[in-house]
Design an enzyme around this catalytic site. Structure first.
Site, short mmCIF file in Angstrom:
data_model
loop_
_atom_site.label_atom_id
_atom_site.label_comp_id
_atom_site.label_asym_id
_atom_site.label_seq_id
_atom_site.Cartn_x
_atom_site.Cartn_y
_atom_site.Cartn_z
CG HIS A 1 -3.68 -0.14 -6.79
ND1 HIS A 1 -3.95 0.48 -5.60
CD2 HIS A 1 -3.74 -1.46 -6.52
CE1 HIS A 1 -4.18 -0.42 -4.66
NE2 HIS A 1 -4.05 -1.62 -5.20
NE ARG B 1 -4.30 -1.40 0.28
CZ ARG B 1 -4.52 -2.37 -0.61
NH1 ARG B 1 -3.65 -2.59 -1.57
NH2 ARG B 1 -5.62 -3.10 -0.54
P1 NDP Z 1 -1.80 -12.03 4.15
O1 NDP Z 1 -2.68 -11.60 5.28
O2 NDP Z 1 -1.97 -13.41 3.61
O3 NDP Z 1 -0.27 -11.87 4.60
C1 NDP Z 1 0.20 -10.77 5.31
C2 NDP Z 1 1.64 -11.02 5.71
O4 NDP Z 1 2.16 -9.82 6.29
C3 NDP Z 1 1.81 -12.14 6.74
O5 NDP Z 1 2.94 -12.91 6.44
C4 NDP Z 1 2.03 -11.37 8.04
O6 NDP Z 1 2.83 -12.04 9.01
C5 NDP Z 1 2.77 -10.16 7.54
N1 NDP Z 1 2.63 -9.04 8.49
C6 NDP Z 1 1.49 -8.41 8.89
N2 NDP Z 1 1.79 -7.46 9.81
C7 NDP Z 1 3.13 -7.50 9.99
C8 NDP Z 1 4.02 -6.78 10.82
N3 NDP Z 1 3.59 -5.83 11.64
N4 NDP Z 1 5.33 -7.07 10.74
C9 NDP Z 1 5.78 -8.06 9.92
N5 NDP Z 1 4.97 -8.78 9.11
C10 NDP Z 1 3.67 -8.50 9.14
O7 NDP Z 1 -2.00 -10.96 3.00
P2 NDP Z 1 -1.80 -11.12 1.41
O8 NDP Z 1 -0.46 -11.71 1.15
O9 NDP Z 1 -2.98 -11.78 0.80
O10 NDP Z 1 -1.84 -9.59 0.95
C11 NDP Z 1 -0.90 -8.68 1.48
C12 NDP Z 1 -1.22 -7.26 1.05
O11 NDP Z 1 -0.94 -7.07 -0.33
C13 NDP Z 1 -2.68 -6.84 1.17
O12 NDP Z 1 -3.03 -6.51 2.49
C14 NDP Z 1 -2.72 -5.62 0.26
O13 NDP Z 1 -2.38 -4.47 0.99
C15 NDP Z 1 -1.63 -5.92 -0.77
N6 NDP Z 1 -2.22 -6.15 -2.09
C16 NDP Z 1 -1.96 -5.26 -3.10
C17 NDP Z 1 -2.49 -5.43 -4.36
C18 NDP Z 1 -2.14 -4.51 -5.49
O14 NDP Z 1 -2.77 -4.57 -6.54
N7 NDP Z 1 -1.15 -3.67 -5.36
C19 NDP Z 1 -3.38 -6.57 -4.66
C20 NDP Z 1 -3.56 -7.47 -3.55
C21 NDP Z 1 -3.01 -7.25 -2.31
P3 NDP Z 1 2.40 -13.46 9.64
O15 NDP Z 1 2.48 -14.46 8.50
O16 NDP Z 1 3.41 -13.73 10.66
O17 NDP Z 1 1.00 -13.29 10.14
#
Ligand code: NDP
Length: 309
Positions: free
Chosen positions: A272, A224
């Protein structure tokens, strides 16, 4: 069962026609800002208005038409105990892995130089890229991050990943939590951000973080826009700490006219599009979960609203 579709698509029938086919016993409605409550059981939403939760008091769950739920969690009167379900992959992780690989190759295979040479009719071979000089670090090891990591590791890049909790991925060095962030950054030249936007991750890519990357660093941001402190990116580019950045997401979208990023040749801007929502895969996933939920079966992808993802 009543399903309410709440996304500002000018052609909502593109969604509602397949929803009716996939859940034939459901009554399917399109949100009408001036209409009455329909007493919906489930809502399928993208950035819904606050009025949704004032009007529809009996929702059993709300399904977000995207992986990131930061937009939905901003709605002030989202009931705290409402089940919120995010999209899980649904064809996005493959697109994201492609996008990241493409941007990486732009950086390390000198593609822009070869395009320029073609324009000038020049046949000239540059020094070959050494994979060992381009270690990649992926922030976030969820549906998207894991796919990116796997794709690059399969291509023999040295890959590491950082997440909130511990992960074990074959052929990938993994780091967890704030305590290990420094070691992760030290091992990284190409930083890929796939984090969700939460209170903990907002502004995480700042001057201090970028300064810890290896020399000649590259940033690829597909998470984001609010993850990145935009002024700090410009400063690290000006200081030569960062070689280039590929940005798909921005603090303000569309990126405003006159924004300094437009003029920087070290920055690649895309609007995006790194992973688009694929309607068929998305609706198949969501309607499958609606059917399971309605029949009392457990479903995956439920958001922990306190954690923010
Ligand atoms: P998931 O919820 O599957 O994965 C999120 C990951 O981020 C997890 O591994 C989590 O850790 C990690 N995480 C969350 N908070 C923290 C933190 N504070 N410190 C370290 N690691 C953290 O999400 P997705 O992979 O499905 O999607 C991720 C993001 O990608 C979405 O939220 C969105 O913002 C973005 N996105 C962008 C798109 C675009 O077109 N540009 C399209 C789709 C998504 P843990 O595994 O330990 O819980």
């Amino acid at each position: 069962m009543k399903i309410l579709f709440v996304a500002g698509d000018p052609k909502p029938e593109r969604w509602t026609v397949p929803i009716r086919q996939l859940v034939p016993d459901a009554e399917v409605y399109v949100w009408d800002p001036d209409g009455p409550a329909v007493d919906a059981d489930y809502a399928i939403v993208w950035q819904p208005p606050a009025a949704l939760f004032e009007r529809e008091k009996n929702l059993k769950a709300v399904f977000n038409l995207g992986a990131g739920i930061d937009g939905l969690l901003k709605v002030p009167n989202l009931p705290r105990d409402l089940t919120v379900v995010r999209l899980e992959d649904a064809g996005m992780s493959a697109q994201m892995a492609e996008y990241v690989l493409h941007q990486l190759l732009e950086a390390n295979r000198e593609m822009e130089t070869y395009r320029e040479q073609q324009r000038q009719g020049v046949w000239k071979i540059h020094r070959p890229m050494k994979r060992s000089e381009w270690p990649v670090g992926v922030m976030g090891l969820g549906h998207i991050g894991k796919r990116v990591v796997r794709t690059l590791a399969d291509l023999d890049y040295r890959v590491s990943g950082w997440a909130r909790g511990e992960h074990s991925l074959e052929g990938v060095s993994t780091y967890a939590g704030p305590d290990q962030l420094g070691d992760f950054l030290k091992s990284t030249r190409v930083l890929v951000n796939t984090l969700p936007l939460t209170d903990e991750t907002r502004g995480i890519i700042d001057y201090e973080l970028l300064s810890q990357l290896q020399p000649g660093a590259v940033l690829i941001n597909v998470g984001r826009g609010e993850h990145l402190v935009e002024e700090d990116l410009l400063r690290t580019l000006d200081e030569g700490r960062l070689l280039r950045a590929s940005l798909d997401v921005f603090r303000k979208e569309p990126l405003p006219e006159g924004h300094p990023f437009w003029q920087r040749k070290e920055i690649t801007i895309t609007p995006h599009i790194s992973a688009r929502t694929l309607r068929d895969a998305t609706l198949e996933q969501i309607t499958g979960k609606i059917r399971d939920h309605a029949q009392g079966r457990s479903i995956s992808g439920i958001v922990d609203t306190d954690r923010g993802y």
